[in-house]
Design a protein around this motif. Sequence first.
Motif, PDB file in Angstrom:
ATOM      1  N   VAL A 152       0.742  -1.391   0.117  1.00 53.14           N
ATOM      2  CA  VAL A 152       0.168   0.217  -0.056  1.00 53.14           C
ATOM      3  C   VAL A 152       0.978   1.247  -0.064  1.00 53.14           C
ATOM      4  O   VAL A 152       0.548   2.154  -0.901  1.00 53.14           O
ATOM      5  CB  VAL A 152      -0.903   0.010   1.161  1.00 53.14           C
ATOM      6  N   LEU A 153       2.050   1.156   0.782  1.00 55.87           N
ATOM      7  CA  LEU A 153       2.845   2.336   0.932  1.00 55.87           C
ATOM      8  C   LEU A 153       3.319   2.715  -0.603  1.00 55.87           C
ATOM      9  O   LEU A 153       3.383   3.665  -0.837  1.00 55.87           O
ATOM     10  CB  LEU A 153       4.124   2.056   2.035  1.00 55.87           C
ATOM     11  N   TYR A 154       3.974   1.666  -1.088  1.00 50.78           N
ATOM     12  CA  TYR A 154       4.463   1.902  -2.461  1.00 50.78           C
ATOM     13  C   TYR A 154       3.680   2.281  -3.633  1.00 50.78           C
ATOM     14  O   TYR A 154       3.613   2.993  -4.525  1.00 50.78           O
ATOM     15  CB  TYR A 154       5.370   0.594  -3.103  1.00 50.78           C
ATOM     16  N   ALA A 155       2.482   1.588  -3.364  1.00 50.81           N
ATOM     17  CA  ALA A 155       1.237   2.032  -4.190  1.00 50.81           C
ATOM     18  C   ALA A 155       0.781   3.348  -4.307  1.00 50.81           C
ATOM     19  O   ALA A 155       0.621   4.097  -5.093  1.00 50.81           O
ATOM     20  CB  ALA A 155      -0.094   0.947  -4.329  1.00 50.81           C
ATOM     21  N   THR A 156       1.140   3.760  -2.985  1.00 50.14           N
ATOM     22  CA  THR A 156       0.695   5.408  -2.522  1.00 50.14           C
ATOM     23  C   THR A 156       1.922   6.200  -3.256  1.00 50.14           C
ATOM     24  O   THR A 156       1.414   7.263  -3.655  1.00 50.14           O
ATOM     25  CB  THR A 156       0.392   5.536  -1.010  1.00 50.14           C
ATOM     26  N   PHE A 157       2.908   6.143  -2.700  1.00 57.56           N
ATOM     27  CA  PHE A 157       4.004   7.074  -3.023  1.00 57.56           C
ATOM     28  C   PHE A 157       4.836   6.733  -4.339  1.00 57.56           C
ATOM     29  O   PHE A 157       5.688   7.668  -4.818  1.00 57.56           O
ATOM     30  CB  PHE A 157       4.810   7.342  -1.763  1.00 57.56           C
ATOM     31  N   GLY A 158       4.864   5.540  -4.815  1.00 58.29           N
ATOM     32  CA  GLY A 158       5.793   5.179  -5.921  1.00 58.29           C
ATOM     33  C   GLY A 158       6.847   3.992  -5.221  1.00 58.29           C
ATOM     34  O   GLY A 158       7.128   3.976  -4.072  1.00 58.29           O
ATOM     35  N   GLN A 159       7.025   3.119  -6.236  1.00 57.72           N
ATOM     36  CA  GLN A 159       7.948   1.955  -5.582  1.00 57.72           C
ATOM     37  C   GLN A 159       9.365   2.418  -5.105  1.00 57.72           C
ATOM     38  O   GLN A 159      10.096   3.408  -5.358  1.00 57.72           O
ATOM     39  CB  GLN A 159       8.518   1.098  -6.973  1.00 57.72           C
TER      40      GLN A 159
END
Length: 336
Positions: free
Chosen positions: A218-225
């Motif tokens: 969720v973190l990476y989907a939110t801010f980018g890989q």
Amino acid sequence: MFFLGIETSCDETAAAVFTDEPRVLANVIASQTELHAPFGGVVPEVAARAHLQKLLPVIDEALRRADVTLQQIGAIAVHHTPGLVGALLVGVTAAKMLSLALEVPLIGVNHVHAHVYACRLAANRDIFPCIGLVVSGGHTSLFDCRSALDTKLLGATLDDAAGEAFDKVASILGLGFPGGPAVEREAATGNPEAFAFPRSFLHDDRLDFSFSGLKTAVLYATFGQGKVDGPLPEGPRRADLAASFQRAVVDVLVEKARQALRRTGLPRIAVGGGVAANRTLRSALERMVEEEHAELFVPPIPLCTDNAAMAALAVEKWRAGEFAPADLDAVPAFAG
Ligand code: KG4
Ligand code: ZN
């Protein structure tokens, strides 16, 4: 026979009065949510100090609402494990003193087992033997409950608890604290299939859980890989992230509950803990038990989240003669 129940394991100061039926006469909960909100999570020392201030007034209020005097109380029940140690110590110390002063038995209750027992209270009839699923801020556990007191751990989370994942995702999405209800509200308008988030162990032959990979996804989907912060998502995208996350958690919880029913052949499942307040989870569980020809017990929301009424598990211990010694300790870790 009247019991006084005490709960101070985390951030709710709670007291309840119940009978040996068991029937709940009063269930008083003083929430500390506002105290912890500025910190984005529960601060252990703040929690302990607030329990110290609130516990006696909360006990007084429970007795008043039940119309029972302290002198009429025949046993003191306290959640003594698991939880934040400083928070637990406040309740355990108060319970010991009351038991000593009133010369009545002291009964130590496991808070996680008590979450399952909340279903017995709400149903007002026997629910055992059953599968117990506890989904809270600190625990995600499946139990084979042969009786209220004979429970075997079938599986648990290897990292974050389901509620903890809700809280962390709420923080990632800028939805505030406490996270569970905020994510649920946000998810209501989102598309649960917008993001394909991981579902750990979904089809594995084990009854354990893992939510930390989901949180990172969720973190990476939110801010980018590979990025851990950036501009907060807004509008439909934020709702889609919340809904897709919620669906992933619900899918795993429901599938593992189904596997537990099939593996044990038990015809009933009792669900407790704060995450059991989630409506998407409740409806998915309802569909699953219908398919499995099983029976579902989920308490009303005030009995899902932390409370002292569920300490009525002490009634079963009292019947079985399981009393606590005068040196009952507060035990932070969950021992199964
Ligand atoms: O059982 P509980 O009150 O306290 C513990 O023993 O941990 O559970 C609190 C947890 C929190 O993580 C909170 O975010 C979550 O339950 N929760 C929810 C909902 N309401 C509370 N999670 C998802 N959906 C909700 N509606
Ligand atoms: Zn709890």
